[in-house]
Design an enzyme around this catalytic site. Structure first.
Site, PDB file in Angstrom:
ATOM      1  N   ASN A  37      37.018   1.714  36.095  1.00  0.00           N
ATOM      2  CA  ASN A  37      35.721   1.248  35.571  1.00  0.00           C
ATOM      3  C   ASN A  37      34.581   1.571  36.537  1.00  0.00           C
ATOM      4  O   ASN A  37      33.427   1.224  36.280  1.00  0.00           O
ATOM      5  CB  ASN A  37      35.769  -0.256  35.240  1.00  0.00           C
ATOM      6  N   ASN A  96      40.312 -10.407  37.207  1.00  0.00           N
ATOM      7  CA  ASN A  96      40.687  -8.985  37.278  1.00  0.00           C
ATOM      8  C   ASN A  96      42.148  -8.804  37.690  1.00  0.00           C
ATOM      9  O   ASN A  96      42.917  -8.118  37.028  1.00  0.00           O
ATOM     10  CB  ASN A  96      39.778  -8.257  38.268  1.00  0.00           C
ATOM     11  N   TYR A 145      42.958 -14.082  47.006  1.00  0.00           N
ATOM     12  CA  TYR A 145      43.408 -12.687  46.855  1.00  0.00           C
ATOM     13  C   TYR A 145      44.934 -12.629  46.852  1.00  0.00           C
ATOM     14  O   TYR A 145      45.561 -12.092  45.930  1.00  0.00           O
ATOM     15  CB  TYR A 145      42.831 -11.828  47.984  1.00  0.00           C
ATOM     16  N   LEU A 194      38.276  -2.903  58.680  1.00  0.00           N
ATOM     17  CA  LEU A 194      38.065  -2.704  60.112  1.00  0.00           C
ATOM     18  C   LEU A 194      37.871  -1.241  60.505  1.00  0.00           C
ATOM     19  O   LEU A 194      36.897  -0.912  61.181  1.00  0.00           O
ATOM     20  CB  LEU A 194      39.244  -3.320  60.888  1.00  0.00           C
TER      21      LEU A 194
HETATM   22  N1  UDP Z   1      38.146  -7.398  61.202  1.00  0.00           N
HETATM   23  C1  UDP Z   1      37.207  -7.616  62.209  1.00  0.00           C
HETATM   24  N2  UDP Z   1      35.939  -7.167  62.022  1.00  0.00           N
HETATM   25  C2  UDP Z   1      35.547  -6.518  60.894  1.00  0.00           C
HETATM   26  C3  UDP Z   1      36.508  -6.299  59.869  1.00  0.00           C
HETATM   27  C4  UDP Z   1      37.796  -6.758  60.050  1.00  0.00           C
HETATM   28  O1  UDP Z   1      37.525  -8.197  63.251  1.00  0.00           O
HETATM   29  O2  UDP Z   1      34.358  -6.163  60.778  1.00  0.00           O
HETATM   30  C5  UDP Z   1      39.540  -7.841  61.391  1.00  0.00           C
HETATM   31  C6  UDP Z   1      40.031  -8.813  60.323  1.00  0.00           C
HETATM   32  O3  UDP Z   1      39.757 -10.155  60.718  1.00  0.00           O
HETATM   33  C7  UDP Z   1      41.518  -8.507  60.290  1.00  0.00           C
HETATM   34  C8  UDP Z   1      41.606  -7.022  60.664  1.00  0.00           C
HETATM   35  O4  UDP Z   1      40.353  -6.708  61.276  1.00  0.00           O
HETATM   36  O5  UDP Z   1      42.189  -9.227  61.298  1.00  0.00           O
HETATM   37  C9  UDP Z   1      41.806  -6.133  59.461  1.00  0.00           C
HETATM   38  O6  UDP Z   1      40.859  -6.498  58.472  1.00  0.00           O
HETATM   39  P1  UDP Z   1      40.622  -5.635  57.181  1.00  0.00           P
HETATM   40  O7  UDP Z   1      39.485  -6.274  56.437  1.00  0.00           O
HETATM   41  O8  UDP Z   1      40.472  -4.211  57.557  1.00  0.00           O
HETATM   42  O9  UDP Z   1      41.979  -5.760  56.367  1.00  0.00           O
HETATM   43  P2  UDP Z   1      42.782  -7.045  55.823  1.00  0.00           P
HETATM   44  O10 UDP Z   1      43.684  -7.464  56.960  1.00  0.00           O
HETATM   45  O11 UDP Z   1      41.808  -8.073  55.403  1.00  0.00           O
HETATM   46  O12 UDP Z   1      43.562  -6.487  54.672  1.00  0.00           O
END
Ligand code: UDP
Length: 328
Positions: A37, A96, A145, A194
């Site tokens: 979408n 979703n 989630y 990240l």
């Molecule tokens: N993280 C962080 N700063 C950011 C984005 C993510 O410190 O700007 C940390 C987040 O808390 C997690 C890890 O990086 O521990 C991976 O996060 P991401 O959102 O990439 O993936 P997720 O683990 O949520 O699937």
């Protein structure tokens, strides 16, 4: 594309992992048809594969598609994936990731399609109760989630009983990297993941990276994750697809490398790979984030003979960096 190529519906095929899957399906001789979408995906990410712009909640569209093509299987990559957002807006996630997914599965089984490959997540496990997580770990998600994905998994199992649905549920740890040839890349708007954030800082597109908490019970105090290359996720999907087509009925497995890296280790790896300075600031922990998530992926190796090609962090960051150098 040979005319006898097996068609596969790739729902969410314009997104990060889905678009890589489309490339890999074509290379393996399948005919991917993308349904997306474009709420998160990008039209240009499907390259020259067939794209149908529409929603998996649209039953009439699904029926029409299932009548038009004879799909060998459906792959579902069309979930919302942001933990923080799911805490703020749970309805969006349940609508979703659960309700629309039920619609997709119900419509496909009613149309006689029996093979389903579902992108699940390590977030279904919640806070790890032991070190490397096997598939037998209790499912105790700690955010909407993860709960939406656990519910979708349960629904898939119910359809296996009611309608003979054959399925592979693949629980990804942290998807990373990009097509090594630089044709595709990870793009979320706004970016929350990240590695892309760290690389944006390396490229001077943002002033710094906020580390979400440095008081976790880990060696350097920052969260540890198991990053897995998107190319390796795709190879596992292809193996799962082939297994289903050869008669396998059900499979639930983790996809990770079995090695965890902290946020600080990721930043250091990105400094090493890019040769650029990356400034960090420490912020608050993000709600819903477990301290450590690392996979025991031996089942995928056993059942699918899956062998990750890029298990180390540096190539994941290198490929993501290379892909970022191309114009959007
Ligand atoms: N993280 C962080 N700063 C950011 C984005 C993510 O410190 O700007 C940390 C987040 O808390 C997690 C890890 O990086 O521990 C991976 O996060 P991401 O959102 O990439 O993936 P997720 O683990 O949520 O699937």
């Amino acid at each position: 594309m040979p005319t006898n190529a097996k068609a596969v519906l790739v729902v969410g095929g314009a997104g990060f992992i889905g678009s890589h899957m489309v490339l890999n399906l074509r290379r393996a001789g399948y005919q991917p048809v993308v349904l997306d979408n474009l709420s998160k995906g990008h039209r240009d990410a499907v390259l020259d594969a067939e794209l149908i712009v529409g929603d998996m909640a649209d039953t009439a569209l699904l029926k029409e598609l299932f009548a038009r093509y004879s799909f060998a299987a459906v792959m579902h990559f069309a979930s919302f994936i942001e933990v923080g957002e799911s805490v703020k807006f749970p309805a969006k996630y349940y609508q979703n990731n659960v309700a629309a997914t039920v619609n997709l599965i119900e419509t496909m089984v009613k149309s006689g399609i029996k093979h389903f490959i579902f992108s699940s997540t390590a977030a279904v496990y919640g806070e790890p109760q032991y070190k490397t997580i096997t598939e037998a770990h209790p499912l105790a998600p700690i955010n909407p989630y993860g709960r939406s994905k656990r519910m979708a998994e349960e629904i898939i199992r119910d359809f296996a009983v009611s309608d003979g649905l054959n399925y592979a549920i693949l629980r990804y740890f942290n998807a990373a990297g990009a097509d090594p040839e630089g044709r595709l890349r990870e793009r979320h708007e706004p970016e929350s993941h990240l590695i892309p954030i760290v690389l944006q800082a390396a490229a001077g597109q943002r002033p710094n990276v906020t580390i979400y908490g440095d008081h976790y019970p880990t060696a350097d105090g920052t969260c540890i994750r198991d990053y897995v290359h998107v190319v390796d996720l795709c190879s596992a999907h292809l193996l799962a697809l082939n297994a289903l087509l050869k008669g396998k009925k059900q499979l639930v497995c983790n996809l990770g490398t079995g090695h965890g890296y902290s946020v600080i280790q990721v930043v250091n790896a990105a400094k090493r790979v890019t040769g650029r300075p990356i400034e960090t600031v420490v912020g608050q922990p993000r709600p819903g984030d477990p301290a450590i998530l690392v996979a025991d992926a031996s089942l995928a190796k056993q059942e699918l003979h899956w062998l990750p090609r890029y298990p180390d962090l540096d190539p994941m960051i290198e490929h993501a960096w290379k892909a970022m150098q191309k114009p959007a």
